[in-house]
Motif scaffolding. Structure first.
Motif, PDB file in Angstrom:
ATOM      1  N   VAL A  84       7.400 -62.065  25.932  1.00 59.17           N
ATOM      2  CA  VAL A  84       8.365 -61.618  26.517  1.00 59.17           C
ATOM      3  C   VAL A  84       8.086 -60.468  27.498  1.00 59.17           C
ATOM      4  N   SER A  85       6.953 -59.992  27.104  1.00 54.25           N
ATOM      5  CA  SER A  85       6.465 -58.353  28.159  1.00 54.25           C
ATOM      6  C   SER A  85       6.559 -58.185  29.300  1.00 54.25           C
ATOM      7  N   SER A  86       6.115 -59.303  29.699  1.00 56.22           N
ATOM      8  CA  SER A  86       5.711 -60.014  30.993  1.00 56.22           C
ATOM      9  C   SER A  86       7.443 -59.478  31.802  1.00 56.22           C
ATOM     10  N   PHE A  87       7.252 -60.606  31.429  1.00 56.48           N
ATOM     11  CA  PHE A  87       9.481 -60.859  32.265  1.00 56.48           C
ATOM     12  C   PHE A  87       9.915 -59.456  31.862  1.00 56.48           C
ATOM     13  N   VAL A  88       9.323 -58.596  30.706  1.00 56.54           N
ATOM     14  CA  VAL A  88      10.335 -57.680  30.683  1.00 56.54           C
ATOM     15  C   VAL A  88      10.062 -55.722  31.931  1.00 56.54           C
ATOM     16  N   GLN A  89       8.895 -56.666  32.091  1.00 56.34           N
ATOM     17  CA  GLN A  89       7.961 -55.396  32.917  1.00 56.34           C
ATOM     18  C   GLN A  89       8.118 -55.867  34.527  1.00 56.34           C
ATOM     19  N   SER A  90       8.992 -57.147  34.787  1.00 54.85           N
ATOM     20  CA  SER A  90      10.047 -56.959  35.846  1.00 54.85           C
ATOM     21  C   SER A  90      10.925 -56.518  36.599  1.00 54.85           C
ATOM     22  N   ALA A  91      11.627 -55.303  35.496  1.00 57.07           N
ATOM     23  CA  ALA A  91      12.440 -54.808  35.883  1.00 57.07           C
ATOM     24  C   ALA A  91      12.611 -53.387  36.505  1.00 57.07           C
ATOM     25  N   LEU A  92      10.526 -53.513  36.031  1.00 54.70           N
ATOM     26  CA  LEU A  92      10.156 -52.149  36.868  1.00 54.70           C
ATOM     27  C   LEU A  92       9.989 -51.938  38.037  1.00 54.70           C
ATOM     28  N   ASP A  93       9.573 -53.658  38.698  1.00 56.72           N
ATOM     29  CA  ASP A  93       9.513 -53.879  40.487  1.00 56.72           C
ATOM     30  C   ASP A  93      11.152 -54.417  40.718  1.00 56.72           C
ATOM     31  N   GLY A  94      11.662 -54.275  40.332  1.00 54.98           N
ATOM     32  CA  GLY A  94      13.311 -53.913  41.358  1.00 54.98           C
ATOM     33  C   GLY A  94      13.980 -55.346  40.854  1.00 54.98           C
ATOM     34  N   TYR A  95      14.013 -55.578  38.825  1.00 50.41           N
ATOM     35  CA  TYR A  95      14.967 -56.882  39.188  1.00 50.41           C
ATOM     36  C   TYR A  95      15.729 -56.417  38.228  1.00 50.41           C
ATOM     37  N   VAL A 141      10.858 -44.598  42.913  1.00 48.49           N
ATOM     38  CA  VAL A 141      10.572 -43.924  44.795  1.00 48.49           C
ATOM     39  C   VAL A 141       8.943 -43.472  44.912  1.00 48.49           C
ATOM     40  N   HIS A 142       8.584 -44.121  46.487  1.00 46.70           N
ATOM     41  CA  HIS A 142       7.357 -44.317  46.694  1.00 46.70           C
ATOM     42  C   HIS A 142       7.570 -43.172  48.595  1.00 46.70           C
ATOM     43  N   ARG A 143       7.495 -42.406  47.862  1.00 46.45           N
ATOM     44  CA  ARG A 143       7.916 -41.321  48.583  1.00 46.45           C
ATOM     45  C   ARG A 143       6.559 -41.635  50.440  1.00 46.45           C
ATOM     46  N   GLU A 144       5.399 -41.482  50.525  1.00 56.89           N
ATOM     47  CA  GLU A 144       4.423 -42.471  50.942  1.00 56.89           C
ATOM     48  C   GLU A 144       4.896 -43.465  52.015  1.00 56.89           C
ATOM     49  N   TYR A 145       5.478 -44.188  50.567  1.00 55.98           N
ATOM     50  CA  TYR A 145       5.942 -45.314  52.065  1.00 55.98           C
ATOM     51  C   TYR A 145       7.172 -45.273  52.358  1.00 55.98           C
ATOM     52  N   GLY A 146       7.867 -44.674  51.787  1.00 56.51           N
ATOM     53  CA  GLY A 146       9.360 -44.092  52.035  1.00 56.51           C
ATOM     54  C   GLY A 146       9.918 -45.291  51.187  1.00 56.51           C
ATOM     55  N   ALA A 147       9.560 -45.748  50.139  1.00 57.36           N
ATOM     56  CA  ALA A 147      10.202 -47.338  49.551  1.00 57.36           C
ATOM     57  C   ALA A 147      11.121 -46.696  48.300  1.00 57.36           C
ATOM     58  N   LYS A 148      12.439 -47.353  47.574  1.00 54.93           N
ATOM     59  CA  LYS A 148      12.911 -47.121  46.345  1.00 54.93           C
ATOM     60  C   LYS A 148      13.492 -49.032  45.942  1.00 54.93           C
ATOM     61  N   VAL A 149      12.432 -49.053  44.301  1.00 50.44           N
ATOM     62  CA  VAL A 149      13.397 -49.894  43.599  1.00 50.44           C
ATOM     63  C   VAL A 149      14.055 -49.438  42.795  1.00 50.44           C
ATOM     64  N   VAL A 150      15.008 -50.551  42.261  1.00 49.43           N
ATOM     65  CA  VAL A 150      16.558 -49.847  41.529  1.00 49.43           C
ATOM     66  C   VAL A 150      15.838 -51.086  40.736  1.00 49.43           C
ATOM     67  N   GLN A 186      15.483 -55.300  44.087  1.00 51.04           N
ATOM     68  CA  GLN A 186      16.297 -54.388  45.028  1.00 51.04           C
ATOM     69  C   GLN A 186      15.051 -53.988  45.856  1.00 51.04           C
ATOM     70  N   ILE A 187      15.341 -52.986  46.247  1.00 51.58           N
ATOM     71  CA  ILE A 187      13.535 -52.594  47.364  1.00 51.58           C
ATOM     72  C   ILE A 187      15.404 -52.304  48.339  1.00 51.58           C
ATOM     73  N   GLN A 188      14.407 -50.917  48.774  1.00 56.56           N
ATOM     74  CA  GLN A 188      15.690 -50.503  49.560  1.00 56.56           C
ATOM     75  C   GLN A 188      14.011 -49.488  50.194  1.00 56.56           C
ATOM     76  N   ALA A 189      14.520 -48.918  52.085  1.00 54.69           N
ATOM     77  CA  ALA A 189      13.994 -47.799  52.777  1.00 54.69           C
ATOM     78  C   ALA A 189      14.896 -46.500  52.114  1.00 54.69           C
ATOM     79  N   LEU A 190      13.802 -45.545  52.097  1.00 57.14           N
ATOM     80  CA  LEU A 190      14.139 -44.302  51.651  1.00 57.14           C
ATOM     81  C   LEU A 190      15.276 -43.181  52.750  1.00 57.14           C
ATOM     82  N   PRO A 191      15.931 -42.693  52.839  1.00 59.74           N
ATOM     83  CA  PRO A 191      16.734 -42.505  54.160  1.00 59.74           C
ATOM     84  C   PRO A 191      15.820 -41.491  54.399  1.00 59.74           C
TER      85      PRO A 191
END
Length: 357
Positions: free
Chosen positions: A77-88, A232-241, A350-355
């Motif tokens: 199940v480890s790869s399934f669990v890890q996808s939470a970090l990618d914004g799922y 949060v990735h400030r250089e890319y201006g991206a946020k995953v939740v 769930q990925i969005q642009a940083l303000p």
């Protein structure tokens, strides 16, 4: 995924009269295939003048035999669990009758490296992986909630243990257009492995358990651990939740066998009712009906974001190899087969642009 627990009468590492280690094998009525993806259960059926044995076959992504280690289960199940970090939104739940090994699979002995269950291993993995992602410019914050659903009331497992007859504070579900949350549940930051042990120890002290004729240490509630992840990735201006919900469901039980009376009887009735509600939700999803009865129980209402087509969900059906339990095992396998055949839709990241600053 299916997992069969060992026969309890045979201890792990036991030695027979010949000085040989006893293998934790299945009884004759239950058989796992060598490919690790199918399982058969044989059930006797009374006929008018004889008894016939009917064989029921089931196939899953993976079937674990009794001698499977905790590490081997988590590897699956480890790869399934890890996808939470990618914004799922990710949900993993264990299902099965009382005494089938659900709590051992999900929690295990979190202080023991060998016997730790999925929850402590999953948090550990996410914390390690976020360190790798930090080198690529991602910054993560992790927060955890841990609640139980006891007699259709949601209670916080991360509060100070109650004293004497003190009543627990009941929590309510709030349903906004964007998310479903448990209002006022304690959210504790997770920044180190010490934080993990503190959270799991506190929850373990507060969980509702009791002895029945079927199980000496029976969970009398559903527990839901949720890890909320923001990257949060400030250089890319991206946020995953993302979020990772791991549920140890109380076991279904036949009241005639468990000997439940008084409070235990009320608990068993509420457990069985909420598990029926879960089955009805998956039945509706399988049939693609216009209305899905998520609100018929606190459990299904709380997990609606994971079941409603935008999240990822995995079920682990836990099975008892005891002969007396084969009827219940067959019921669990049938439900697991229905869940396996249900299409929940494509998961949404769930990925969005940083303000802009």
């Amino acid at each position: 995924v299916a997992r069969v627990r060992p026969v309890l009468s045979v201890a792990e590492g036991a030695i027979n009269e010949h000085g040989e280690e006893v293998r934790l094998r299945l009884p004759d009525f239950m058989r796992c295939s060598v490919d690790g993806q199918s399982l058969a259960v044989e059930v006797e059926q009374e006929q008018s003048q004889s008894t016939q044995v009917k064989k029921h076959n089931f196939s899953f992504d993976r079937v674990f035999q009794p001698d499977t280690s905790q590490e081997q289960v988590f590897d699956e199940v480890s790869s399934f669990v890890q996808s939470a970090l990618d914004g799922y939104n990710v949900c993993l739940f264990s299902y099965g009758q009382t005494g089938s090994g659900k709590t051992f699979t999900m929690s295990g002995d979190f202080a023991d490296q060998k016997h730790r269950g999925i929850i402590p291993r999953a948090i550990d993995q996410i914390m390690s992986y976020q360190v790798e992602l930090r080198a690529r410019g991602w910054e993560y914050t992790l927060e955890a909630t841990y609640v139980e659903i006891y007699n259709e009331s949601i209670q916080d497992l991360l509060v100070a243990p109650r004293k004497g007859t003190e009543s627990p504070k009941k929590l309510e579900i709030r349903d906004s257009k964007k998310e479903i949350i448990v209002a006022n549940a304690q959210r504790l930051p997770i920044a180190s492995r010490d934080d993990i042990h503190r959270v799991l120890n506190l929850a373990d002290k507060n969980r509702s358990v009791a002895a029945t004729d079927s199980n000496d240490h029976s969970s009398r509630s559903h527990s839901v651990f949720t890890l909320f992840i923001v990257g949060v990735h400030r250089e890319y201006g991206a946020k995953v939740v993302g979020s990772l919900s791991m549920c140890d469901l109380a076991g279904s039980e036949r009241i005639s066998r468990s000997g439940a009376e008084g409070d235990r009887l009320k608990e068993a009735q509420n457990i069985n009712k909420s598990l029926s509600a879960l089955a009805n939700v998956f039945s509706s999803l399988h049939k693609k009906t216009s209305h899905v009865p998520y609100r018929n129980s606190k459990l299904t209402h709380m997990l609606q974001p994971c079941f409603a087509g935008e999240g990822k969900t995995m079920m682990i059906v836990n099975l008892s190899p005891e002969l007396a339990d084969r009827g219940e095992s067959l019921c669990s396998l049938r439900f697991a087969g229905q869940v396996s055949a249900t299409e929940l839709g494509r998961a949404k990241k769930q990925i969005q642009a940083l303000p802009s600053q």
